[in-house]
Design a protein around this motif. Structure first.
Motif, PDB file in Angstrom:
ATOM      1  N   UNK A 193       0.847  -1.193   0.000  1.00 48.04           N
ATOM      2  CA  UNK A 193       0.000   0.000   0.000  1.00 48.04           C
ATOM      3  C   UNK A 193       0.882   1.243   0.000  1.00 48.04           C
ATOM      4  N   UNK A 194       0.823   1.999  -1.100  1.00 48.72           N
ATOM      5  CA  UNK A 194       1.632   3.207  -1.251  1.00 48.72           C
ATOM      6  C   UNK A 194       0.693   4.346  -1.613  1.00 48.72           C
ATOM      7  N   UNK A 195       0.639   5.351  -0.763  1.00 48.29           N
ATOM      8  CA  UNK A 195      -0.194   6.509  -1.053  1.00 48.29           C
ATOM      9  C   UNK A 195       0.497   7.396  -2.084  1.00 48.29           C
ATOM     10  N   UNK A 196      -0.287   8.089  -2.902  1.00 48.09           N
ATOM     11  CA  UNK A 196       0.287   9.025  -3.866  1.00 48.09           C
ATOM     12  C   UNK A 196       1.004  10.138  -3.092  1.00 48.09           C
ATOM     13  N   UNK A 197       2.307  10.345  -3.364  1.00 46.32           N
ATOM     14  CA  UNK A 197       3.099  11.262  -2.531  1.00 46.32           C
ATOM     15  C   UNK A 197       3.212  12.682  -3.085  1.00 46.32           C
ATOM     16  N   UNK A 198       2.372  13.039  -4.047  1.00 45.93           N
ATOM     17  CA  UNK A 198       2.570  14.298  -4.757  1.00 45.93           C
ATOM     18  C   UNK A 198       2.216  15.513  -3.904  1.00 45.93           C
ATOM     19  N   UNK A 199       2.926  16.589  -4.179  1.00 44.36           N
ATOM     20  CA  UNK A 199       2.614  17.842  -3.509  1.00 44.36           C
ATOM     21  C   UNK A 199       1.280  18.390  -3.999  1.00 44.36           C
ATOM     22  N   UNK A 200       0.700  19.275  -3.207  1.00 41.88           N
ATOM     23  CA  UNK A 200      -0.618  19.807  -3.549  1.00 41.88           C
ATOM     24  C   UNK A 200      -0.564  20.588  -4.854  1.00 41.88           C
ATOM     25  N   UNK A 201      -1.525  20.303  -5.723  1.00 41.91           N
ATOM     26  CA  UNK A 201      -1.542  20.942  -7.032  1.00 41.91           C
ATOM     27  C   UNK A 201      -2.016  22.380  -6.914  1.00 41.91           C
ATOM     28  N   UNK A 202      -1.380  23.314  -7.632  1.00 46.18           N
ATOM     29  CA  UNK A 202      -1.842  24.712  -7.591  1.00 46.18           C
ATOM     30  C   UNK A 202      -3.221  24.835  -8.218  1.00 46.18           C
ATOM     31  N   UNK A 203      -3.948  25.855  -7.783  1.00 46.63           N
ATOM     32  CA  UNK A 203      -5.324  25.998  -8.246  1.00 46.63           C
ATOM     33  C   UNK A 203      -5.398  26.500  -9.687  1.00 46.63           C
ATOM     34  N   UNK A 204      -4.463  27.366 -10.088  1.00 50.90           N
ATOM     35  CA  UNK A 204      -4.539  27.918 -11.446  1.00 50.90           C
ATOM     36  C   UNK A 204      -3.150  28.371 -11.894  1.00 50.90           C
ATOM     37  N   UNK A 255      -0.609  28.276 -15.680  1.00 54.02           N
ATOM     38  CA  UNK A 255       0.218  27.311 -16.394  1.00 54.02           C
ATOM     39  C   UNK A 255       1.615  27.257 -15.794  1.00 54.02           C
ATOM     40  N   UNK A 256       2.181  28.430 -15.490  1.00 56.91           N
ATOM     41  CA  UNK A 256       3.528  28.468 -14.918  1.00 56.91           C
ATOM     42  C   UNK A 256       3.567  27.754 -13.566  1.00 56.91           C
ATOM     43  N   UNK A 257       2.504  27.953 -12.776  1.00 53.86           N
ATOM     44  CA  UNK A 257       2.455  27.296 -11.467  1.00 53.86           C
ATOM     45  C   UNK A 257       2.374  25.783 -11.625  1.00 53.86           C
ATOM     46  N   UNK A 258       1.614  25.318 -12.620  1.00 51.34           N
ATOM     47  CA  UNK A 258       1.509  23.880 -12.857  1.00 51.34           C
ATOM     48  C   UNK A 258       2.828  23.303 -13.368  1.00 51.34           C
ATOM     49  N   UNK A 259       3.521  24.061 -14.188  1.00 51.31           N
ATOM     50  CA  UNK A 259       4.825  23.586 -14.670  1.00 51.31           C
ATOM     51  C   UNK A 259       5.800  23.444 -13.501  1.00 51.31           C
ATOM     52  N   UNK A 260       5.816  24.456 -12.652  1.00 49.57           N
ATOM     53  CA  UNK A 260       6.687  24.377 -11.488  1.00 49.57           C
ATOM     54  C   UNK A 260       6.301  23.228 -10.570  1.00 49.57           C
ATOM     55  N   UNK A 261       4.998  22.991 -10.443  1.00 48.63           N
ATOM     56  CA  UNK A 261       4.499  21.885  -9.604  1.00 48.63           C
ATOM     57  C   UNK A 261       5.002  20.547 -10.126  1.00 48.63           C
ATOM     58  N   UNK A 262       4.963  20.354 -11.437  1.00 49.68           N
ATOM     59  CA  UNK A 262       5.417  19.094 -12.018  1.00 49.68           C
ATOM     60  C   UNK A 262       6.929  18.945 -11.923  1.00 49.68           C
ATOM     61  N   UNK A 263       7.661  20.000 -12.279  1.00 46.93           N
ATOM     62  CA  UNK A 263       9.118  19.894 -12.361  1.00 46.93           C
ATOM     63  C   UNK A 263       9.770  19.826 -10.981  1.00 46.93           C
ATOM     64  N   UNK A 264       9.216  20.519  -9.995  1.00 48.37           N
ATOM     65  CA  UNK A 264       9.867  20.629  -8.691  1.00 48.37           C
ATOM     66  C   UNK A 264       9.479  19.518  -7.721  1.00 48.37           C
ATOM     67  N   UNK A 265       8.453  18.756  -8.065  1.00 53.26           N
ATOM     68  CA  UNK A 265       8.025  17.686  -7.164  1.00 53.26           C
ATOM     69  C   UNK A 265       8.966  16.488  -7.321  1.00 53.26           C
ATOM     70  N   UNK A 266       9.708  16.100  -6.275  1.00 49.58           N
ATOM     71  CA  UNK A 266      10.624  14.951  -6.404  1.00 49.58           C
ATOM     72  C   UNK A 266       9.906  13.666  -6.790  1.00 49.58           C
ATOM     73  N   UNK A 267       8.639  13.546  -6.414  1.00 52.93           N
ATOM     74  CA  UNK A 267       7.898  12.321  -6.730  1.00 52.93           C
ATOM     75  C   UNK A 267       7.780  12.117  -8.234  1.00 52.93           C
ATOM     76  N   UNK A 268       7.736  13.216  -9.017  1.00 52.40           N
ATOM     77  CA  UNK A 268       7.655  13.105 -10.476  1.00 52.40           C
ATOM     78  C   UNK A 268       8.846  12.338 -11.032  1.00 52.40           C
ATOM     79  N   UNK A 269      10.034  12.671 -10.571  1.00 48.79           N
ATOM     80  CA  UNK A 269      11.254  12.068 -11.104  1.00 48.79           C
ATOM     81  C   UNK A 269      11.470  10.675 -10.529  1.00 48.79           C
TER      82      UNK A 269
END
Length: 413
Positions: free
Chosen positions: A83-94, A96-110
Protein backbone atom coordinates in the motif's frame (compact mmCIF):
# COMPACT_ATOMS: atom_id res chain seq x y z
CA UNK A 1 5.09 -7.55 1.21
CA UNK A 2 6.22 -10.07 3.82
CA UNK A 3 8.01 -13.17 2.63
CA UNK A 4 5.10 -15.24 3.82
CA UNK A 5 4.17 -17.82 6.43
CA UNK A 6 6.82 -20.13 7.79
CA UNK A 7 6.95 -23.61 6.33
CA UNK A 8 6.57 -24.88 2.74
CA UNK A 9 2.89 -25.72 3.13
CA UNK A 10 2.14 -22.27 4.50
CA UNK A 11 3.82 -20.38 1.67
CA UNK A 12 2.21 -22.60 -1.00
CA UNK A 13 -1.30 -22.26 0.43
CA UNK A 14 -1.03 -18.56 1.26
CA UNK A 15 -3.37 -16.56 -1.07
CA UNK A 16 -0.75 -13.78 -1.23
CA UNK A 17 1.57 -16.13 -3.14
CA UNK A 18 -1.01 -16.82 -5.82
CA UNK A 19 -1.94 -13.15 -6.14
CA UNK A 20 1.72 -12.42 -6.87
CA UNK A 21 2.10 -15.16 -9.51
CA UNK A 22 0.13 -13.46 -12.33
CA UNK A 23 1.80 -10.14 -11.58
CA UNK A 24 5.24 -11.71 -11.99
CA UNK A 25 4.13 -13.12 -15.37
CA UNK A 26 2.36 -10.09 -16.88
CA UNK A 27 4.33 -7.16 -15.44
CA UNK A 28 6.87 -7.58 -18.26
CA UNK A 29 4.26 -6.29 -20.72
CA UNK A 30 3.84 -3.12 -18.66
CA UNK A 31 7.58 -2.78 -18.20
CA UNK A 32 8.31 -3.06 -21.92
CA UNK A 33 5.38 -0.81 -22.85
CA UNK A 34 6.28 2.05 -20.54
CA UNK A 35 10.00 1.73 -21.31
CA UNK A 36 9.36 2.10 -25.05
CA UNK A 37 6.93 4.99 -24.56
CA UNK A 38 9.29 6.90 -22.28
CA UNK A 39 12.45 6.24 -24.30
CA UNK A 40 10.68 7.62 -27.39
CA UNK A 41 8.50 10.35 -25.86
CA UNK A 42 10.98 12.00 -23.48
CA UNK A 43 13.83 12.67 -25.98
CA UNK A 44 11.34 13.59 -28.72
CA UNK A 45 9.46 16.16 -26.64
CA UNK A 46 12.67 17.61 -25.15
CA UNK A 47 14.15 18.00 -28.64
CA UNK A 48 11.09 20.00 -29.70
CA UNK A 49 11.35 22.45 -26.80
CA UNK A 50 13.39 24.81 -28.97
CA UNK A 51 10.30 25.07 -31.23
CA UNK A 52 8.05 25.74 -28.22
CA UNK A 53 5.69 22.98 -29.29
CA UNK A 54 7.84 20.67 -27.20
CA UNK A 55 6.84 22.39 -23.94
CA UNK A 56 3.24 21.10 -23.90
CA UNK A 57 4.54 17.72 -25.11
CA UNK A 58 6.97 17.57 -22.19
CA UNK A 59 4.19 18.45 -19.76
CA UNK A 60 1.89 15.87 -21.33
CA UNK A 61 4.62 13.22 -21.09
CA UNK A 62 5.17 14.00 -17.42
CA UNK A 63 1.45 13.83 -16.70
CA UNK A 64 1.26 10.49 -18.52
CA UNK A 65 4.11 8.90 -16.58
CA UNK A 66 2.70 10.17 -13.29
CA UNK A 67 -0.61 8.60 -14.25
CA UNK A 68 1.20 5.35 -15.02
CA UNK A 69 2.87 5.44 -11.61
CA UNK A 70 -0.50 6.07 -9.91
CA UNK A 71 -1.93 3.05 -11.74
CA UNK A 72 1.07 0.94 -10.72
CA UNK A 73 0.48 1.81 -7.05
CA UNK A 74 -3.08 0.47 -7.32
CA UNK A 75 -1.90 -2.68 -9.11
CA UNK A 76 0.77 -3.28 -6.46
CA UNK A 77 -1.83 -3.00 -3.73
CA UNK A 78 -4.06 -5.60 -5.39
CA UNK A 79 -1.29 -7.99 -6.45
CA UNK A 80 1.37 -7.71 -3.76
CA UNK A 81 -0.47 -6.12 -0.87
CA UNK A 82 1.92 -3.13 -0.96
CA UNK A 83 0.00 0.00 0.00
CA UNK A 84 1.63 3.21 -1.25
CA UNK A 85 -0.19 6.51 -1.05
CA UNK A 86 0.29 9.03 -3.87
CA UNK A 87 3.10 11.26 -2.53
CA UNK A 88 2.57 14.30 -4.76
CA UNK A 89 2.61 17.84 -3.51
CA UNK A 90 -0.62 19.81 -3.55
CA UNK A 91 -1.54 20.94 -7.03
CA UNK A 92 -1.84 24.71 -7.59
CA UNK A 93 -5.32 26.00 -8.25
CA UNK A 94 -4.54 27.92 -11.45
CA UNK A 95 -1.80 29.14 -13.74
CA UNK A 96 0.22 27.31 -16.39
CA UNK A 97 3.53 28.47 -14.92
CA UNK A 98 2.46 27.30 -11.47
CA UNK A 99 1.51 23.88 -12.86
CA UNK A 100 4.82 23.59 -14.67
CA UNK A 101 6.69 24.38 -11.49
CA UNK A 102 4.50 21.89 -9.60
CA UNK A 103 5.42 19.09 -12.02
CA UNK A 104 9.12 19.89 -12.36
CA UNK A 105 9.87 20.63 -8.69
CA UNK A 106 8.03 17.69 -7.16
CA UNK A 107 10.62 14.95 -6.40
CA UNK A 108 7.90 12.32 -6.73
CA UNK A 109 7.66 13.10 -10.48
CA UNK A 110 11.25 12.07 -11.10
CA UNK A 111 11.08 9.08 -8.78
CA UNK A 112 8.08 7.89 -10.80
CA UNK A 113 10.16 8.13 -13.97
CA UNK A 114 12.98 6.16 -12.38
CA UNK A 115 10.63 3.41 -11.30
CA UNK A 116 9.00 3.08 -14.73
CA UNK A 117 12.40 2.87 -16.45
CA UNK A 118 13.61 0.23 -13.97
CA UNK A 119 10.38 -1.72 -14.34
CA UNK A 120 11.51 -3.19 -17.67
CA UNK A 121 14.75 -4.93 -16.54
CA UNK A 122 13.20 -5.83 -13.19
CA UNK A 123 10.09 -7.37 -14.73
CA UNK A 124 12.24 -9.16 -17.34
CA UNK A 125 14.17 -10.96 -14.57
CA UNK A 126 10.93 -11.75 -12.73
CA UNK A 127 9.32 -13.11 -15.90
CA UNK A 128 12.28 -15.35 -16.82
CA UNK A 129 12.65 -16.74 -13.30
CA UNK A 130 8.90 -17.29 -13.01
CA UNK A 131 8.53 -19.03 -16.38
CA UNK A 132 11.54 -21.30 -15.84
CA UNK A 133 10.53 -22.14 -12.27
CA UNK A 134 6.89 -22.85 -13.04
CA UNK A 135 7.64 -24.78 -16.24
CA UNK A 136 10.13 -26.99 -14.40
CA UNK A 137 7.77 -27.48 -11.44
CA UNK A 138 4.73 -28.35 -13.55
CA UNK A 139 6.73 -30.69 -15.79
CA UNK A 140 8.16 -32.55 -12.81
CA UNK A 141 4.76 -32.87 -11.11
CA UNK A 142 3.31 -34.34 -14.32
CA UNK A 143 6.25 -36.72 -14.89
CA UNK A 144 4.02 -39.81 -14.63
CA UNK A 145 1.67 -38.43 -17.26
CA UNK A 146 4.47 -37.68 -19.73
CA UNK A 147 6.10 -41.08 -19.19
CA UNK A 148 2.75 -42.75 -19.82
CA UNK A 149 2.63 -40.87 -23.14
CA UNK A 150 6.02 -42.29 -24.06
CA UNK A 151 7.90 -39.02 -23.56
CA UNK A 152 11.45 -38.87 -22.16
CA UNK A 153 11.96 -35.81 -19.96
CA UNK A 154 15.35 -34.13 -19.98
CA UNK A 155 16.29 -31.25 -17.71
CA UNK A 156 19.42 -29.64 -19.12
CA UNK A 157 21.24 -32.95 -19.41
CA UNK A 158 21.37 -33.18 -15.61
CA UNK A 159 18.18 -35.12 -15.02
CA UNK A 160 16.63 -37.64 -17.40
CA UNK A 161 13.32 -39.36 -16.65
CA UNK A 162 12.85 -42.43 -18.87
CA UNK A 163 11.39 -45.10 -16.50
CA UNK A 164 8.59 -45.58 -13.99
CA UNK A 165 10.70 -45.17 -10.81
CA UNK A 166 12.23 -42.03 -12.23
CA UNK A 167 8.79 -40.66 -13.08
CA UNK A 168 7.56 -41.33 -9.53
CA UNK A 169 10.62 -39.66 -8.05
CA UNK A 170 10.22 -36.78 -10.51
CA UNK A 171 6.65 -36.22 -9.34
CA UNK A 172 7.73 -36.23 -5.69
CA UNK A 173 10.57 -33.87 -6.47
CA UNK A 174 8.14 -31.66 -8.39
CA UNK A 175 6.04 -31.06 -5.26
CA UNK A 176 9.22 -30.08 -3.47
CA UNK A 177 10.00 -27.69 -6.32
CA UNK A 178 6.51 -26.20 -5.86
CA UNK A 179 7.53 -24.90 -2.43
CA UNK A 180 10.85 -23.61 -3.82
CA UNK A 181 9.03 -21.80 -6.62
CA UNK A 182 6.51 -20.34 -4.19
CA UNK A 183 9.34 -19.00 -2.04
CA UNK A 184 11.00 -17.57 -5.16
CA UNK A 185 7.77 -15.80 -6.10
CA UNK A 186 7.37 -14.35 -2.62
CA UNK A 187 11.02 -13.30 -2.56
CA UNK A 188 10.74 -11.50 -5.90
CA UNK A 189 7.49 -9.91 -4.79
CA UNK A 190 9.13 -8.67 -1.61
CA UNK A 191 12.07 -7.18 -3.52
CA UNK A 192 9.74 -5.61 -6.07
CA UNK A 193 7.54 -4.18 -3.34
CA UNK A 194 10.55 -2.79 -1.49
CA UNK A 195 11.81 -1.04 -4.63
CA UNK A 196 8.31 0.32 -5.25
CA UNK A 197 8.10 1.71 -1.71
CA UNK A 198 11.48 3.43 -2.16
CA UNK A 199 10.67 4.98 -5.54
CA UNK A 200 6.90 5.41 -5.56
CA UNK A 201 6.43 6.85 -2.07
CA UNK A 202 7.59 10.19 -0.75
CA UNK A 203 10.69 10.65 1.36
CA UNK A 204 10.39 10.02 5.07
CA UNK A 205 10.73 13.75 5.73
CA UNK A 206 7.96 14.60 3.26
CA UNK A 207 5.67 11.91 4.63
CA UNK A 208 6.32 13.09 8.17
CA UNK A 209 5.70 16.70 7.20
CA UNK A 210 2.45 15.83 5.47
CA UNK A 211 1.36 13.61 8.34
CA UNK A 212 2.14 16.33 10.86
CA UNK A 213 0.13 18.80 8.82
CA UNK A 214 -2.80 16.39 8.79
CA UNK A 215 -2.31 15.90 12.53
CA UNK A 216 -2.52 19.65 13.09
CA UNK A 217 -5.66 19.80 10.93
CA UNK A 218 -7.13 16.90 12.89
CA UNK A 219 -6.31 18.61 16.18
CA UNK A 220 -7.96 21.81 14.96
CA UNK A 221 -11.04 19.86 13.86
CA UNK A 222 -11.13 18.17 17.26
CA UNK A 223 -10.88 21.56 18.97
CA UNK A 224 -13.83 22.83 16.94
CA UNK A 225 -15.81 19.70 17.76
CA UNK A 226 -15.19 20.14 21.48
CA UNK A 227 -16.14 23.79 21.23
CA UNK A 228 -19.35 22.85 19.38
CA UNK A 229 -20.21 20.10 21.87
CA UNK A 230 -19.68 22.49 24.78
CA UNK A 231 -21.78 25.18 23.14
CA UNK A 232 -24.63 22.93 22.05
CA UNK A 233 -24.60 20.66 25.09
CA UNK A 234 -23.26 21.56 28.51
CA UNK A 235 -23.27 25.32 27.94
CA UNK A 236 -26.94 25.34 26.94
CA UNK A 237 -27.86 23.15 29.88
CA UNK A 238 -25.99 25.40 32.32
CA UNK A 239 -27.64 28.46 30.80
CA UNK A 240 -31.02 26.78 31.33
CA UNK A 241 -30.03 26.02 34.93
CA UNK A 242 -29.17 29.68 35.50
CA UNK A 243 -32.51 30.77 34.07
CA UNK A 244 -34.40 28.27 36.27
CA UNK A 245 -32.53 29.42 39.37
CA UNK A 246 -33.27 33.07 38.52
CA UNK A 247 -36.97 32.31 38.14
CA UNK A 248 -36.93 30.29 41.37
CA UNK A 249 -35.34 33.20 43.23
CA UNK A 250 -38.04 35.56 41.94
CA UNK A 251 -40.85 33.19 43.07
CA UNK A 252 -39.28 32.10 46.34
CA UNK A 253 -41.36 34.49 48.52
CA UNK A 254 -44.80 34.47 46.88
CA UNK A 255 -44.83 31.06 45.10
CA UNK A 256 -42.61 28.66 47.05
CA UNK A 257 -44.04 25.52 45.38
CA UNK A 258 -43.22 26.80 41.92
CA UNK A 259 -39.78 27.86 43.18
CA UNK A 260 -39.21 24.35 44.56
CA UNK A 261 -40.13 22.81 41.18
CA UNK A 262 -37.77 25.17 39.38
CA UNK A 263 -34.95 24.34 41.79
CA UNK A 264 -35.55 20.60 41.23
CA UNK A 265 -35.51 21.23 37.47
CA UNK A 266 -32.25 23.15 37.81
CA UNK A 267 -30.79 20.33 39.89
CA UNK A 268 -31.69 17.80 37.19
CA UNK A 269 -30.19 20.04 34.50
CA UNK A 270 -26.99 20.40 36.52
CA UNK A 271 -26.57 16.62 36.78
CA UNK A 272 -27.18 16.26 33.05
CA UNK A 273 -24.55 18.94 32.32
CA UNK A 274 -22.05 17.21 34.60
CA UNK A 275 -22.68 13.89 32.80
CA UNK A 276 -22.11 15.55 29.41
CA UNK A 277 -18.91 17.18 30.63
CA UNK A 278 -17.72 13.84 32.01
CA UNK A 279 -18.38 12.10 28.67
CA UNK A 280 -16.62 14.90 26.81
CA UNK A 281 -13.60 14.72 29.11
CA UNK A 282 -13.47 10.93 28.74
CA UNK A 283 -13.27 11.33 24.97
CA UNK A 284 -10.37 13.78 25.35
CA UNK A 285 -8.41 11.84 27.95
CA UNK A 286 -9.84 8.97 30.02
CA UNK A 287 -9.57 9.54 33.76
CA UNK A 288 -8.48 5.94 34.37
CA UNK A 289 -5.50 6.51 32.08
CA UNK A 290 -4.28 9.45 34.14
CA UNK A 291 -5.01 7.80 37.49
CA UNK A 292 -3.92 4.19 36.94
CA UNK A 293 -1.93 4.07 33.71
CA UNK A 294 -2.05 2.12 30.47
CA UNK A 295 -2.43 -1.36 31.95
CA UNK A 296 -5.69 -0.57 33.71
CA UNK A 297 -7.01 1.59 30.87
CA UNK A 298 -6.34 -1.03 28.19
CA UNK A 299 -7.77 -3.79 30.39
CA UNK A 300 -10.94 -1.73 30.57
CA UNK A 301 -11.07 -1.49 26.77
CA UNK A 302 -10.48 -5.24 26.46
CA UNK A 303 -13.27 -6.00 28.94
CA UNK A 304 -15.76 -4.12 26.74
CA UNK A 305 -14.70 -5.94 23.54
CA UNK A 306 -17.13 -8.54 22.12
CA UNK A 307 -14.41 -11.25 22.02
CA UNK A 308 -11.69 -12.36 24.42
CA UNK A 309 -8.69 -10.01 24.28
CA UNK A 310 -5.37 -10.86 25.93
CA UNK A 311 -3.65 -7.76 27.30
CA UNK A 312 0.07 -7.54 28.07
CA UNK A 313 1.65 -4.25 29.21
CA UNK A 314 5.36 -4.28 30.04
CA UNK A 315 6.63 -0.73 30.50
CA UNK A 316 8.76 -1.06 33.60
CA UNK A 317 8.44 0.94 36.78
CA UNK A 318 8.43 4.40 35.17
CA UNK A 319 5.41 5.51 33.16
CA UNK A 320 5.96 6.96 29.69
CA UNK A 321 5.00 10.59 28.97
CA UNK A 322 1.30 11.43 28.98
CA UNK A 323 1.26 12.07 25.21
CA UNK A 324 2.62 8.57 24.51
CA UNK A 325 0.10 6.96 26.88
CA UNK A 326 -2.77 8.88 25.31
CA UNK A 327 -1.80 7.98 21.72
CA UNK A 328 -1.26 4.33 22.66
CA UNK A 329 -4.67 4.23 24.35
CA UNK A 330 -6.57 5.68 21.39
CA UNK A 331 -4.73 3.43 18.91
CA UNK A 332 -5.84 0.36 20.86
CA UNK A 333 -9.37 1.76 21.24
CA UNK A 334 -9.73 2.40 17.49
CA UNK A 335 -8.19 -0.95 16.52
CA UNK A 336 -10.52 -2.87 18.86
CA UNK A 337 -13.51 -0.87 17.63
CA UNK A 338 -12.64 -1.71 14.00
CA UNK A 339 -12.20 -5.35 14.97
CA UNK A 340 -15.64 -5.46 16.56
CA UNK A 341 -17.30 -3.82 13.53
CA UNK A 342 -15.57 -5.42 10.57
CA UNK A 343 -13.24 -8.32 11.28
CA UNK A 344 -15.50 -11.19 12.47
CA UNK A 345 -12.63 -12.12 14.80
CA UNK A 346 -12.97 -14.68 17.58
CA UNK A 347 -9.89 -13.67 19.54
CA UNK A 348 -7.50 -10.75 19.79
CA UNK A 349 -4.50 -9.57 21.74
CA UNK A 350 -2.99 -6.27 22.82
CA UNK A 351 0.71 -5.98 23.62
CA UNK A 352 2.45 -2.82 24.80
CA UNK A 353 6.14 -2.98 25.57
CA UNK A 354 9.15 -0.76 26.02
CA UNK A 355 11.98 -1.34 23.55
CA UNK A 356 15.00 0.91 24.00
CA UNK A 357 13.62 4.44 23.65
CA UNK A 358 10.35 3.40 22.02
CA UNK A 359 6.96 2.13 23.07
CA UNK A 360 5.65 -0.60 20.78
CA UNK A 361 1.90 -1.13 20.58
CA UNK A 362 0.61 -4.27 18.83
CA UNK A 363 -3.09 -5.03 18.34
CA UNK A 364 -3.70 -8.39 16.67
CA UNK A 365 -6.89 -10.24 15.74
CA UNK A 366 -7.67 -13.44 13.81
CA UNK A 367 -10.41 -11.90 11.69
CA UNK A 368 -10.94 -11.78 7.93
CA UNK A 369 -8.39 -9.02 7.29
CA UNK A 370 -8.57 -6.63 4.36
CA UNK A 371 -8.33 -3.49 6.51
CA UNK A 372 -7.04 -0.34 4.79
CA UNK A 373 -5.69 3.01 5.92
CA UNK A 374 -8.07 5.26 3.98
CA UNK A 375 -7.71 9.02 3.86
CA UNK A 376 -9.97 10.52 6.50
CA UNK A 377 -10.53 7.15 8.17
CA UNK A 378 -9.94 6.25 11.79
CA UNK A 379 -6.60 4.50 11.22
CA UNK A 380 -5.37 7.40 9.08
CA UNK A 381 -6.23 9.77 11.91
CA UNK A 382 -4.31 7.60 14.35
CA UNK A 383 -1.28 7.58 12.03
CA UNK A 384 -1.40 11.36 11.94
CA UNK A 385 -1.74 11.53 15.71
CA UNK A 386 1.30 9.25 16.11
CA UNK A 387 3.27 11.40 13.65
CA UNK A 388 2.90 14.43 15.93
CA UNK A 389 5.49 12.80 18.22
CA UNK A 390 7.52 11.31 15.31
CA UNK A 391 5.82 7.93 15.69
CA UNK A 392 4.62 5.61 12.95
CA UNK A 393 1.61 3.35 12.50
CA UNK A 394 2.01 0.12 10.49
CA UNK A 395 -0.89 -1.99 9.26
CA UNK A 396 -0.64 -5.60 8.10
CA UNK A 397 -4.04 -6.96 7.08
CA UNK A 398 -3.97 -9.37 4.12
CA UNK A 399 -7.29 -10.62 2.81
CA UNK A 400 -8.17 -13.64 4.91
CA UNK A 401 -6.35 -12.24 7.94
CA UNK A 402 -4.95 -11.95 10.44
CA UNK A 403 -4.75 -8.21 11.10
CA UNK A 404 -1.92 -6.53 13.00
CA UNK A 405 -1.88 -2.84 13.86
CA UNK A 406 1.53 -1.79 15.16
CA UNK A 407 2.53 1.62 16.48
CA UNK A 408 6.11 2.64 17.21
CA UNK A 409 6.13 5.66 19.50
CA UNK A 410 9.46 7.29 20.36
CA UNK A 411 9.75 8.04 24.01
CA UNK A 412 12.25 9.34 26.56
CA UNK A 413 12.23 8.05 30.15
Amino acid sequence: MPLGPRGPVGVVTDPATWRAVPYMLVSLAFGVGWFVVLVVAVPFSVALVILWVGIPLVLLTMVVWRGAAMLERRVLRAALGVRIADPYRERPKRGIAAHMGWLFKDPATWKDLGYLLLLFPLSLVEFVVSVVSWATTITLITSLFWYAQGEVLRFGGVLVIDNWPGAVLGTIFGFGMLAVTAYAVRGMAWLHGTLAVVLLSGSEEERLRASRARGIDAAEAERRRIERDLHDGAQQRLLSVAVDLGRAQAKLDHAPEEARMLIAQAHSGTKAAIAELRDLARGIHPAILSDRGLDAALSGLAARAPVHVDVSVELGATRPPAAVESIAYFIVAEALANMAKHSAATEASVRVAREDRRVLVDVWDNGIGGALVNAGGGLSGLADRAATIDGVLILSSPVGGPTLVRAELPCEW
